[in-house]
Design an enzyme around this catalytic site. Sequence first.
Site, mmCIF file in Angstrom:
data_model
loop_
_atom_site.group_PDB
_atom_site.id
_atom_site.type_symbol
_atom_site.label_atom_id
_atom_site.label_comp_id
_atom_site.label_asym_id
_atom_site.label_seq_id
_atom_site.Cartn_x
_atom_site.Cartn_y
_atom_site.Cartn_z
ATOM 1 N N THR A 242 0.832 -1.215 0.000
ATOM 2 C CA THR A 242 0.000 0.000 0.000
ATOM 3 C C THR A 242 0.864 1.262 0.000
ATOM 4 O O THR A 242 0.675 2.166 -0.822
ATOM 5 C CB THR A 242 -0.898 0.014 1.257
ATOM 6 O OG1 THR A 242 -1.254 -1.315 1.617
ATOM 7 C CG2 THR A 242 -2.133 0.867 1.053
ATOM 8 N N HIS B 284 -7.984 0.236 3.646
ATOM 9 C CA HIS B 284 -7.906 -1.229 3.616
ATOM 10 C C HIS B 284 -9.313 -1.833 3.653
ATOM 11 O O HIS B 284 -9.459 -3.057 3.729
ATOM 12 C CB HIS B 284 -7.122 -1.759 4.826
ATOM 13 C CG HIS B 284 -5.657 -1.417 4.807
ATOM 14 N ND1 HIS B 284 -4.876 -1.558 3.694
ATOM 15 C CD2 HIS B 284 -4.832 -0.966 5.791
ATOM 16 C CE1 HIS B 284 -3.628 -1.192 3.980
ATOM 17 N NE2 HIS B 284 -3.580 -0.822 5.237
ATOM 18 N N LEU C 165 11.367 5.240 -5.431
ATOM 19 C CA LEU C 165 10.516 4.174 -4.892
ATOM 20 C C LEU C 165 11.296 2.900 -4.575
ATOM 21 O O LEU C 165 10.714 1.908 -4.130
ATOM 22 C CB LEU C 165 9.387 3.845 -5.886
ATOM 23 C CG LEU C 165 8.360 4.952 -6.134
ATOM 24 C CD1 LEU C 165 7.391 4.553 -7.244
ATOM 25 C CD2 LEU C 165 7.577 5.281 -4.860
ATOM 26 N N MET D 11 13.168 4.195 0.109
ATOM 27 C CA MET D 11 11.963 4.258 0.960
ATOM 28 C C MET D 11 12.329 4.007 2.426
ATOM 29 O O MET D 11 11.780 4.626 3.330
ATOM 30 C CB MET D 11 10.937 3.206 0.513
ATOM 31 C CG MET D 11 10.368 3.414 -0.866
ATOM 32 S SD MET D 11 8.816 4.338 -0.953
ATOM 33 C CE MET D 11 7.623 3.269 -0.194
HETATM 34 P P1 A3P Z 1 7.558 -6.757 4.195
HETATM 35 O O1 A3P Z 1 7.086 -6.627 5.608
HETATM 36 O O2 A3P Z 1 7.358 -8.115 3.623
HETATM 37 O O3 A3P Z 1 8.950 -6.282 4.005
HETATM 38 P P2 A3P Z 1 1.913 -1.968 3.296
HETATM 39 O O4 A3P Z 1 2.429 -0.659 2.872
HETATM 40 O O5 A3P Z 1 0.705 -2.426 2.561
HETATM 41 O O6 A3P Z 1 1.763 -2.025 4.782
HETATM 42 O O7 A3P Z 1 2.986 -3.075 2.873
HETATM 43 C C1 A3P Z 1 4.188 -3.154 3.569
HETATM 44 C C2 A3P Z 1 5.076 -4.133 2.834
HETATM 45 O O8 A3P Z 1 5.542 -3.499 1.630
HETATM 46 C C3 A3P Z 1 6.305 -4.455 3.656
HETATM 47 O O9 A3P Z 1 6.635 -5.806 3.298
HETATM 48 C C4 A3P Z 1 7.303 -3.437 3.123
HETATM 49 O O10 A3P Z 1 8.632 -3.751 3.372
HETATM 50 C C5 A3P Z 1 6.955 -3.504 1.644
HETATM 51 N N1 A3P Z 1 7.476 -2.342 0.915
HETATM 52 C C6 A3P Z 1 7.287 -1.035 1.165
HETATM 53 N N2 A3P Z 1 7.969 -0.272 0.306
HETATM 54 C C7 A3P Z 1 8.613 -1.112 -0.532
HETATM 55 C C8 A3P Z 1 9.499 -0.943 -1.643
HETATM 56 N N3 A3P Z 1 9.864 0.262 -2.037
HETATM 57 N N4 A3P Z 1 9.973 -2.052 -2.251
HETATM 58 C C9 A3P Z 1 9.608 -3.287 -1.852
HETATM 59 N N5 A3P Z 1 8.764 -3.516 -0.800
HETATM 60 C C10 A3P Z 1 8.280 -2.442 -0.148
#
Ligand code: A3P
Length: 381
Positions: free
Chosen positions: A119, A195, A313, A318
């Site tokens: 997300t 969500h 990104l 990030m």
């Molecule tokens: P992991 O916990 O498996 O590392 P959300 O934003 O829906 O909460 O999702 C979080 C998940 O997206 C986490 O997964 C996070 O590390 C991953 N995520 C966020 N930014 C990312 C990026 N730039 N590249 C890859 N994964 C990313």
Amino acid sequence: MGRKGPTTGHWRFGCLGVSSFADTPLLVQIAGDRKVLGLRRTSQKCGMTEKFPYTLETPKKEENDLIKKEFTGHLSGAVRVQPTGYFFQDIYRDCADPIYSFSVKKTDVFVASYPKCGTTWTQEMVWLLMHDFDYEGAKVELDSRFPFLEADHVLDPGVFKMPGICEKLTFPPPQPGQYLAAAANASSPRTIKTHMPFSLLPPSLLDTCKVVYVARDPRDVVVSYYHHHRMWTSHGYRGDFKNFFDFFVNEQVMWSPFWSHLREAWERRQHPNLLFVTYEQLKADLSSTIKKVASFLGKQVTSDQLEKLSSHLHIDSMKNNQAVNGSNNAAIGLLDLKEGGFIRKGKSGGWRDYFDAEMTERFAKWTKEKGCGLEKEFKWI
Ligand code: A3P
């Protein structure tokens, strides 16, 4: 093949018939005993009034006590939406109707997902595309730029009174309804995170504005969600992965059941206002996915802009970006960075390090039972 169908081969068409989004169960039962009284709303489309159409049911005492014990931030206990089974904290009762009645604008862009599906990653992309690559503006915390529609029932106000948090707060504790009001009052074009499954969102949503829905392999979701529940004081999970796995497959974690959530989006994927993407697509080919999202939003991207956005990104970028990495929430004790940080591993397939043979078998059984064929549309399993 679906008109907006993906080209990267992450799922196959044809196993399931393309069911119309109008087929999804809608008005089911008006609760006699639920506490939410709810406001009547006027449909933006036809002028008819609509009311939150589901029942809110308190789990049995034994189940509710277990939830409160294991999830120490879920101070109010739990509630289930029936007949769909969506699981929330009990404070959702006060938010169900206001969220369902939220007034959507034509210029809004929603990013919707089951939690932990990428997300934040998608939000940052969408925000920059919507704001002409304003990297200076993107230094403002994402939560402020991209309000979280249902934060009022995710962050129990009581959590802000907990020791370790209250003394660090640099702002007054949130008031009920504050976050929804922030989403409503955001300046246009509003970018909104949710969500909530489609059935619990305003019925006029997709006919009014654009929605990007992100999905992910549920095995990676459960691992990421486990760390998420340990990381956030507002969930306060202190147990181990095995127990959390049980809560997940038993659909006793917020926004579950996973498969119903995914199905609701999948069934609407042909709607011109919905773009369905996956975490795996983002990982496999970020540039192509950016281009696809940009085209959906009606934005042009030059190759220089694409290169800069892809680099912005990237997970390493990030992770170090204070506007998205949760460090501000860590500073007030809401988030424990020891759990790996909000931007954590960012891998596909990391579940293999967590699942034992029994879990793998159970997850496959659960997938078959609850996926009802939908799982065959994805390359995950
Ligand atoms: P992991 O916990 O498996 O590392 P959300 O934003 O829906 O909460 O999702 C979080 C998940 O997206 C986490 O997964 C996070 O590390 C991953 N995520 C966020 N930014 C990312 C990026 N730039 N590249 C890859 N994964 C990313």
